[in-house]
Design an enzyme around this catalytic site. Structure first.
Site, PDB file in Angstrom:
ATOM      1  N   THR A  48      -6.616   3.010  19.587  1.00 22.91           N
ATOM      2  CA  THR A  48      -6.659   3.862  20.873  1.00 22.91           C
ATOM      3  C   THR A  48      -5.941   4.886  20.835  1.00 22.91           C
ATOM      4  O   THR A  48      -6.597   6.582  21.500  1.00 22.91           O
ATOM      5  CB  THR A  48      -5.123   2.779  21.908  1.00 22.91           C
ATOM      6  OG1 THR A  48      -5.545   1.648  21.775  1.00 22.91           O
ATOM      7  CG2 THR A  48      -4.813   4.238  22.929  1.00 22.91           C
ATOM      8  N   ASP A 326     -11.273   4.964  24.698  1.00 22.61           N
ATOM      9  CA  ASP A 326     -11.048   5.242  23.682  1.00 22.61           C
ATOM     10  C   ASP A 326     -11.310   4.541  22.697  1.00 22.61           C
ATOM     11  O   ASP A 326     -11.559   4.750  21.523  1.00 22.61           O
ATOM     12  CB  ASP A 326      -9.370   5.402  23.408  1.00 22.61           C
ATOM     13  CG  ASP A 326      -8.965   4.255  24.138  1.00 22.61           C
ATOM     14  OD1 ASP A 326      -9.756   3.348  24.410  1.00 22.61           O
ATOM     15  OD2 ASP A 326      -7.953   3.650  23.604  1.00 22.61           O
TER      16      ASP A 326
HETATM   17 ZN   LIG Z   1      -6.615   1.397  23.225  1.00 27.94          ZN
END
Ligand SMILES: [Zn+2]
Length: 540
Positions: A48, A326
């Site tokens: 992330t 992401d």
């Molecule tokens: Zn993520």
């Protein structure tokens, strides 16, 4: 301009569920925007924070410094997060709880450059459930970042930005935005037959919620209470694993647009909204689950609401919109194993056992007790957890111990690498020395991705890569982080003034978003931008 991020959203979700989307959400982005079908992250680990640190900086972790969600801080021996900051205070929650800031982000963002270009007239605001996903896309000179605090169920920020929340945020929190979902039943938005066709049964044997943080069921409906009788920490955590926080973010984003007067004057403002529910749900149920299918269909509606709101208030014709994710996610290893794809989990003891035995055999051949090699690998403060030995598949050497015993670091690296490669399921290893020397080939995508994910002051000394569909010692049902396509292939869509709509087959990466937006906004690209301007879609 608006950046929409969906946390853990694979490119193929746009295709697998495309005909089920409404006209104003993902389908609008694909229809009215420029969409790159071959967009891959070119770094690992695909987590992330590295992803969110890339999309608005145009920089890989090697440049942004955001090498993981967490890493080992050699100076203190502690595990830190990409945004943890002891020098700032949380506001909007309990002031003694940990707070966050962008101080570890080493590159400027599109928002920073817009602020510079407009003498700070541009407003730049980031919003998410996760602190890192709110903070990193907007960067160090942003006006504000807000995230959801699972301890108090409120939207919070930190003293990095200001000493007091704006009145509209306090008012938003006073409505107890999370509590109204207490006891909510998460049901499918479409008939089950659609889910059976595309995702299969609701309770395949590889779905396992027995280790979940909060009590849950394998099947619909999911009742969101966290196993407690009144809203509190367990409920707020359970809410994270439902689609409903996405709804909270949309209404908070609309509040920001109205109350911060975003898009109202001649200076371009930046709003970034990162939806986190998809990641929590994906980790718990895996990418081929009915739950992921449903949260994706719901996110389509959430995005439609947000875009409709912006269209009525500001006009989408006046708004640059970028959409990306992401990272993707791997199938659940047991699912991949059942399909013959070689899925599996590599036990931590198999990895560390082999490595420590090899170190001991080479440097303590007489078998002295206590073993002087016991501290050659750095253990950080995570007692009783496998994480004390490696993180992000990085092993860190204890330089003091190696120096004390006159151990050659290069040879030691090779001992560790040979041992790691002898563990079934470990595909590749890279060493710090190899990466620092550039002794990698950019034509090997895995080597290139390792290099792009390596930041010398923060990364480890040996980086391990598992075979496809395998995780090292992860107990989580499904996860991501690898250099493989299921983790790297994500949407990249840009829509708005100056952009020719269409499907683009050229290779792209989310690192191209920031330089492309900068070109459209006619500003300097962020400091470490290494992505390319996606000129094939830009009007001259
Ligand atoms: Zn993520």
């Amino acid at each position: 301009m608006l950046l929409i991020v969906v946390d853990q959203f694979r490119y193929d979700y746009l295709e697998r569920f495309g005909d089920l989307f409404g006209p104003n959400g993902f389908r609008r982005l694909m229809r009215d925007g420029a969409s790159w079908t071959q967009s891959n992250y070119d770094h690992m680990p695909t987590y992330t924070a590295p992803g969110h640190g890339t999309m608005m900086t145009g920089a890989y972790p090697a440049e942004s410094g955001i090498i993981g969600n967490e890493w080992l801080d050699r100076a203190t021996g502690k595990r830190i997060t990409s945004v943890s900051d002891d020098t700032v205070k949380l506001i909007g929650g309990n002031p003694n709880d940990p707070a966050s800031s962008p101080s570890r982000l080493m590159a400027s963002t599109v928002g920073d450059e817009l602020r510079l270009a407009t003498n700070d007239r541009a407003k730049v605001i980031g919003i998410s459930v996760k602190d890192r996903s709110a903070i990193l896309p907007v960067g160090r000179h942003a006006n504000a970042a807000y995230w959801f605090n699972w301890l108090t169920g409120t939207m919070v920020s930190s003293t990095y930005y200001f000493n007091q929340l704006p009145a509209w945020v306090i008012n938003f929190n006073n409505t107890k935005p999370a509590d109204k979902y207490f006891g909510a039943k998460w049901e499918r938005v479409l008939p089950e037959s659609e889910y059976l066709k595309r995702a299969g049964p609701d309770d395949p044997k590889w779905e396992d919620v027995s280790n979940a943080w909060t009590p849950d069921t394998n099947t619909f409906p999911h009742t969101i209470t966290g196993g407690v009788s009144t809203p509190g920490q367990k409920f707020y955590t359970a809410l994270d694993y439902s689609p409903f926080t996405n709804e909270i973010l949309v209404s908070f984003a609309e509040g920001a647009i109205v109350n911060e007067h975003l898009g109202e004057d001649d200076d371009t403002d930046v709003l970034t909204v990162s939806f986190s529910a998809n990641d929590y749900v994906g980790h718990r149920f895996g990418p081929y689950s009915q739950e992921v299918m449903d949260v994706t269909l719901r996110t389509d509606r959430n995005i439609a609401s947000l875009l409709d709101f912006i269209d009525s208030r500001i006009g989408l014709a006046n708004t640059l919109v970028a959409f990306t994710a992401d990272h993707g996610v791997s199938p659940i290893p047991e699912h991949a194993a059942a399909l013959g794809l070689g899925g599996g989990r590599i036990p931590f003891d198999a990895v560390m056992g082999k490595i420590q035995a090899a170190i001991s055999a080479r440097y303590n051949p007489q078998g002295k007790k206590p073993d002087p090699t016991a501290d050659y690998l750095l253990q950080f403060q995570e007692a009783g957890s496998w994480r004390q030995w490696f993180i992000n598949n990085n092993l860190y050497f204890n330089y003091d111990a190696l120096k004390r015993d006159g151990i050659d670091v290069e040879e030691f690296s090779q001992v560790v690498v040979r041992a790691a490669l002898s563990v079934p399921g470990i595909a590749r290893c890279f060493t710090r020395l190899q990466l620092l020397r550039g002794a990698t080939s950019v034509t090997d995508p895995m080597e290139r991705r390792a290099l792009h994910g390596f930041y010398p002051a923060r990364s480890g000394d040996v980086v391990m890569v598992a075979e496809p569909y395998k995780y090292i010692a992860e107990t989580i049902t499904a996860t991501h982080g690898s250099p493989y396509s299921y983790d790297t292939h994500v949407p990249t869509i840009i829509m708005g003034p100056g952009v020719n709509a269409g499907r683009y087959l050229e290779a792209a990466t989310p690192a191209d978003i920031a330089p492309t937006l900068s070109a459209l906004l006619r500003i300097t690209a962020p400091s470490n931008s290494t992505g390319r301007v996606l000129i094939e879609a830009l009007k001259k």
